[in-house]
Design a protein around this motif. Structure first.
Motif, mmCIF file in Angstrom:
data_model
loop_
_atom_site.group_PDB
_atom_site.id
_atom_site.type_symbol
_atom_site.label_atom_id
_atom_site.label_comp_id
_atom_site.label_asym_id
_atom_site.label_seq_id
_atom_site.Cartn_x
_atom_site.Cartn_y
_atom_site.Cartn_z
ATOM 1 N N TYR A 59 0.237 5.566 -1.544
ATOM 2 C CA TYR A 59 -0.331 5.069 -2.785
ATOM 3 C C TYR A 59 0.759 4.929 -3.844
ATOM 4 C CZ TYR A 59 -4.774 6.526 -0.715
ATOM 5 O OH TYR A 59 -5.843 6.686 0.112
ATOM 6 N N ALA A 60 0.507 4.051 -4.797
ATOM 7 C CA ALA A 60 1.412 3.906 -5.933
ATOM 8 C C ALA A 60 0.576 3.768 -7.197
ATOM 9 C CB ALA A 60 2.309 2.684 -5.761
ATOM 10 N N PHE A 61 1.186 4.149 -8.308
ATOM 11 C CA PHE A 61 0.504 4.080 -9.599
ATOM 12 C C PHE A 61 1.252 3.097 -10.471
ATOM 13 C CE2 PHE A 61 -0.498 5.427 -13.893
ATOM 14 C CZ PHE A 61 -1.847 5.745 -13.809
ATOM 15 N N ARG A 99 -2.696 1.761 -6.597
ATOM 16 C CA ARG A 99 -2.597 0.717 -5.583
ATOM 17 C C ARG A 99 -2.481 1.358 -4.199
ATOM 18 N NH1 ARG A 99 2.279 -2.293 -3.848
ATOM 19 N NH2 ARG A 99 3.348 -1.050 -5.407
ATOM 20 N N THR A 100 -3.301 0.925 -3.290
ATOM 21 C CA THR A 100 -3.213 1.410 -1.923
ATOM 22 C C THR A 100 -2.196 0.564 -1.160
ATOM 23 O OG1 THR A 100 -5.544 1.997 -1.968
ATOM 24 C CG2 THR A 100 -4.504 1.826 0.183
ATOM 25 N N VAL A 101 -1.250 1.234 -0.533
ATOM 26 C CA VAL A 101 -0.284 0.513 0.297
ATOM 27 C C VAL A 101 -0.559 0.899 1.739
ATOM 28 C CG1 VAL A 101 2.140 0.059 0.749
ATOM 29 C CG2 VAL A 101 1.391 0.641 -1.562
ATOM 30 N N ARG A 137 6.290 3.686 -7.932
ATOM 31 C CA ARG A 137 6.794 4.090 -6.616
ATOM 32 C C ARG A 137 5.654 4.412 -5.664
ATOM 33 N NH1 ARG A 137 11.220 8.649 -6.961
ATOM 34 N NH2 ARG A 137 10.517 9.055 -4.841
ATOM 35 N N VAL A 138 5.888 4.121 -4.408
ATOM 36 C CA VAL A 138 4.887 4.420 -3.392
ATOM 37 C C VAL A 138 5.168 5.796 -2.800
ATOM 38 C CG1 VAL A 138 3.906 3.716 -1.191
ATOM 39 C CG2 VAL A 138 4.639 1.992 -2.842
ATOM 40 N N LEU A 179 -2.213 15.320 -10.127
ATOM 41 C CA LEU A 179 -1.925 14.097 -9.385
ATOM 42 C C LEU A 179 -1.569 12.965 -10.343
ATOM 43 C CD1 LEU A 179 -1.914 12.717 -6.618
ATOM 44 C CD2 LEU A 179 -4.375 12.375 -6.852
ATOM 45 N N LEU A 180 -2.367 12.806 -11.380
ATOM 46 C CA LEU A 180 -2.100 11.755 -12.363
ATOM 47 C C LEU A 180 -0.756 11.972 -13.034
ATOM 48 C CD1 LEU A 180 -2.970 9.322 -14.061
ATOM 49 C CD2 LEU A 180 -4.098 10.908 -15.624
ATOM 50 N N LYS A 181 -0.476 13.220 -13.368
ATOM 51 C CA LYS A 181 0.784 13.526 -14.031
ATOM 52 C C LYS A 181 1.961 13.147 -13.138
ATOM 53 C CE LYS A 181 3.274 17.357 -16.167
ATOM 54 N NZ LYS A 181 3.588 18.664 -15.571
ATOM 55 N N PHE A 182 1.842 13.526 -11.869
ATOM 56 C CA PHE A 182 2.925 13.189 -10.948
ATOM 57 C C PHE A 182 3.103 11.675 -10.845
ATOM 58 C CE2 PHE A 182 4.346 12.112 -6.626
ATOM 59 C CZ PHE A 182 5.610 12.683 -6.681
#
Lengths: 229, 229
Positions: B224-226, B217-219, B173-174, B163-166
């Motif tokens: 979600y976006a990183f 970040r929760t949208v 991007r969200v 997940l982190l890698k992605f």
DNA sequence: CGCAATTGTCATAAGGCGGTAACGTTGCGC
DNA sequence: GCGCAACGTTACCGCCTTATGACAATTGCG
């Protein structure tokens, strides 16, 4: 010292023969083909230690072969030395940026090619060039087939030794069980995946001395990695 | 990605300046000296990632420096690229046999030198030549399967790691839960949407170190976006 | 041939990880 | 402020991955 295996892709047959002769005199084993497409197959099947690649060969062009080798799963890390008749700087740079490790312009002397191949191999596969591998407090001398830790000699079976050698050639990297089977047992070996676990365990056992930590890291659902402690 | 550090040993000052400028433009840090003896000291002290070495410099000759670097404890494995004005094949071969990793004859183009330095570094230090993701103070190295934040290593499960890698491959991007399931769990995985929430939570937890902010970040009603913090 | 070392496989144990549900919390429109 | 919807958090259980020890087959060697 194990003789490194070269794949020579060159369609000028007299040059290919000359190079094959010279490299074999230096203790290399040489697989040779004039054809680009066959080169890709051979690279996959034979897993050579280094590829010497002519820029222009029949079938697929050298640079395309280079790109495909880099993309290929099993061949992504094979060192590549490119040869070309054209002395255009653009070509040299494109070759290097495509992933070639070195680049020679024809005409070149076989001696220089041999020296450059030696330099690349020393860098990439020190064990093949007869050098001592060293990771953390563990040392491995491929020539005398000995491994030591803090001066204490380690007792390892043949498979464990090969496994350790492979790990020490690529410290820090994670390898899947399949990759380890291909690299240590040989491509196409029909071995149960779980067998790797057993040999990892035997290697760990063999590497244990007093107050030593485990240099083999298990990466769950990915494989194993070897690293200095 | 940390910028690789080069030690440039060149007594032609105008060339040295030019190269320093070009390499810095490529994102390298450059330490430069025209003097052979000083080069040895700097190599020891600064532990550069690669040395560019002129064959003929003041003080100690290039080939002698090469030999001493190879013998030195801390510098034995530094990659070396040699430069020379003479196009004598003998010199090139001697240079390579002394332990240089590559060899260029003047005049050469800076671009080619940059390409060759890149090729050598890619070979020797994959981590320096990409394959390393970096967003804010978080780093992820897919090769060694490691994630760190401010140098502190993070402990993540396999799914959190993927997940982190992605996220780090697409910072800012969200992504909707469905998109994340497709990308991280694989298309066609029949997983409850809300499961993503749980893994986001686990990832957030795994990314927390002292005084750290949350990069996820929760949208609301989007996903979600990183992003860098 | 006999013995020891090595090797691949399996069964079982141990443990981490993942998916789910249930409940608590927050944000938002009205 | 209310109610609803979306998100956060926790706990749990089952499953999947890995660790480990034992064993038979094979090989190498004296």
């Amino acid at each position: 010292m194990p003789s490194p295996r070269l794949l020579l892709v060159e369609d000028d047959l007299s040059l290919a023969e000359l190079l094959q002769y010279r490299f074999e005199a230096e203790g290399y084993r040489v697989i040779s083909t004039p054809d680009g497409d066959e080169a890709l197959l051979l690279a996959e099947e034979q897993a050579p230690d280094l590829v010497i690649l002519d820029w222009m060969v029949e079938g697929t062009s050298g640079i395309e072969i280079c790109r495909r080798l880099r993309r290929g799963k099993g061949t992504a890390h094979v060192p590549i030395v490119m040869l070309t008749a054209r002395d255009a700087e653009e070509d040299r740079i494109r070759g290097l940026e495509t992933g070639a490790d070195d680049y020679l312009t024809k005409p070149f002397s076989p001696r220089e090619l041999i020296a450059r191949v030696g330099a690349v191999l020393r860098r990439v596969r020190p064990a093949l060039a007869g050098e001592m591998l060293e990771v953390g407090d563990i040392r491995l001398d491929a020539t005398s087939h000995r491994a030591t830790r803090r001066g204490q000699s380690l007792q390892l079976g043949p498979t464990e030794f090969r496994l350790l050698k492979f790990f020490m050639e690529h410290p820090g990297r994670v390898f899947s069980r399949v990759q380890l089977l291909d690299a240590v047992w040989g491509t196409g070996s029909d071995i149960e995946l779980r067998t790797v676990d057993v040999h990892i365990r035997r290697l760990r056992k063999g590497l244990t001395i007093e107050n030593s930590t485990d240099p083999v890291r298990t990466v769950r659902s990915a494989g194993y990695a070897f690293e200095a402690v």
